[in-house]
Design an enzyme around this catalytic site. Structure first.
Site, short mmCIF file in Angstrom:
data_model
loop_
_atom_site.label_atom_id
_atom_site.label_comp_id
_atom_site.label_asym_id
_atom_site.label_seq_id
_atom_site.Cartn_x
_atom_site.Cartn_y
_atom_site.Cartn_z
N LYS A 58 0.84 -1.21 0.00
CA LYS A 58 0.00 0.00 0.00
C LYS A 58 0.86 1.25 0.00
O LYS A 58 2.03 1.23 0.43
CB LYS A 58 -0.94 0.02 1.21
CG LYS A 58 -0.28 0.04 2.60
CD LYS A 58 0.10 1.40 3.14
CE LYS A 58 0.74 1.34 4.52
NZ LYS A 58 1.49 2.53 4.91
N VAL B 42 10.87 -4.36 2.92
CA VAL B 42 10.80 -4.63 4.36
C VAL B 42 10.96 -3.32 5.12
O VAL B 42 11.84 -2.52 4.79
CB VAL B 42 11.93 -5.61 4.75
CG1 VAL B 42 11.90 -5.89 6.24
CG2 VAL B 42 11.79 -6.90 3.96
N ALA B 43 10.11 -3.11 6.15
CA ALA B 43 10.16 -1.87 6.96
C ALA B 43 10.23 -0.64 6.08
O ALA B 43 10.98 0.29 6.32
CB ALA B 43 11.33 -1.89 7.95
N GLY C 141 7.36 1.21 4.98
CA GLY C 141 6.18 2.07 4.98
C GLY C 141 5.14 1.63 3.97
O GLY C 141 4.24 2.38 3.61
N MET C 142 5.27 0.39 3.49
CA MET C 142 4.32 -0.12 2.49
C MET C 142 3.54 -1.31 3.02
O MET C 142 2.90 -2.04 2.26
CB MET C 142 5.06 -0.50 1.22
CG MET C 142 5.74 0.72 0.61
SD MET C 142 6.66 0.31 -0.84
CE MET C 142 5.32 0.23 -2.02
N SER D 68 2.31 -6.42 7.50
CA SER D 68 0.86 -6.49 7.65
C SER D 68 0.24 -7.25 6.49
O SER D 68 -0.72 -8.00 6.66
CB SER D 68 0.26 -5.08 7.68
OG SER D 68 0.82 -4.32 8.72
N ALA D 69 0.80 -7.06 5.29
CA ALA D 69 0.29 -7.76 4.11
C ALA D 69 0.44 -9.27 4.29
O ALA D 69 -0.48 -10.04 4.00
CB ALA D 69 1.05 -7.30 2.87
N ASP E 247 -2.67 -1.83 10.04
CA ASP E 247 -2.79 -1.85 8.58
C ASP E 247 -3.34 -3.18 8.05
O ASP E 247 -3.61 -3.30 6.86
CB ASP E 247 -1.41 -1.64 7.93
CG ASP E 247 -0.89 -0.23 8.12
OD1 ASP E 247 -1.70 0.68 8.42
OD2 ASP E 247 0.33 -0.03 7.94
#
Ligand code: C5P
Length: 303
Positions: free
Chosen positions: A13, A102-103, A105-106, A110-111, A143
């Protein structure tokens, strides 16, 4: 005959708006987060494991550095939550093929958790509703519910109370990736520190953004992008300001740090503009690597 293995594809995201209210007593912040799911995907396969093996995880693919391959991985926590909640008597093998930074902000972690919930729902034929999956997801992280539904949505509360946003058109993104991630709690803490003396108003959904999405007006969406965590991410990682500037100079319609960063997302007019910007960013030498993506796309689904 129940299957022994299910694969779920789940997107990354970007946040088109991330407005952060004051820090609450529980340490979290009230948010308005407008999410868009974009076409960078992880594939999560959940299989029945050897008897007595518990929950195991393997991580492969383009983006594996720094991904925990143990019980601290959010996908393992998602599997454990489902096992406990639905009294599932099984050993599980989770294989994550990662493309989401990784890490970054996308919402990569959580995905993978969202994908694991959807995979276990299918593997054990639980037939959970979207709402039940969201509730389970919000126990794992703010998220996670959005990564189940995808598309474009407004998240309120911790970012986990979702309503669909009316959005038309397809948006073209160029993403400047960093090889070293940023810690989300550290970025929120820096945001609190920087705003310590300020009166912070409760966050509101941006009308300008909503109208631009409805009108499929990419230029107006570009102008309406906002992220209250951006200055905190730039304070912790000063090079990000330069990356934002390079993208703006090369004609991006909008430039923003995604979520807590350090990924920087540039909205561009079309595929050609995306290719040009990707080349310019690479040539500038200020960016680790570059990816391109389209949004919105669907959330976690069985493939
Ligand atoms: O919910 P999640 O585990 O993704 O949150 C990670 C961290 O981000 C939290 O520990 C907290 O520091 C911060 N956070 C916050 N307010 C939110 C969401 C996350 O302060 N609404």
């Amino acid at each position: 005959m129940p299957s022994n293995s299910v694969t779920v594809r789940v997107p990354a995201k970007v946040n088109l708006q991330l407005s952060v209210g004051p820090r609450e007593a529980d340490g979290f912040h009230n948010l308005v987060s407008v999410f868009q799911a974009i076409s960078i995907f992880d594939d999560v396969t959940v299989s029945r494991g050897a008897p007595g093996s518990g929950i195991s995880i393997s991580v492969s693919g383009e983006q594996t550095h720094g991904v925990p391959a143990d019980t601290s991985n959010l996908a393992v926590k998602a599997a454990q939550l489902m096992i406990d909640r639905f009294d599932i008597d099984a050993d599980l093998q989770i294989d994550v093929k990662k493309s989401i930074p990784v890490a970054g902000g996308m919402a990569g972690g959580s995905a993978d958790a969202a994908a694991t919930l959807v995979a276990l729902d299918a593997l054990f034929q639980l037939e959970l509703s979207r709402e039940e999956l969201h509730r389970l997801g919000s126990e794992l992280g703010s998220d996670v519910p959005f990564m189940i539904s995808g598309g474009t949505a407004v998240g309120q509360g911790r970012g986990d109370q979702l309503t669909a946003a009316l959005s038309r058109g397809t948006y073209h993104w160029v993403l400047a990736l960093s090889s070293v991630g940023l810690s989300t709690p550290a970025v929120y803490a820096e945001c609190d520190r920087m705003r310590a003396e300020l009166e912070i108003a409760p966050p509101q959904v941006s009308d300008a953004l909503m109208q631009s999405l409805l009108a499929a007006d990419a230029q107006a969406v570009g102008r309406a992008l906002t992220n209250d965590l951006q200055s905190a991410a730039c304070s912790l990682r000063p090079a990000l300001s330069l990356v934002l500037e390079v993208g703006r100079d090369y004609g991006a319609l909008g430039a923003i740090v995604s979520g807590s960063g350090p990924t920087v997302a540039f909205l561009v007019a079309d595929e050609e503009a995306g290719l040009d910007l990707a080349v310019a960013l690479t040539a500038s030498g200020v960016v680790g690597s570059v990816a391109r993506a389209l949004g919105p796309v669907a959330g976690a689904k069985v493939i």
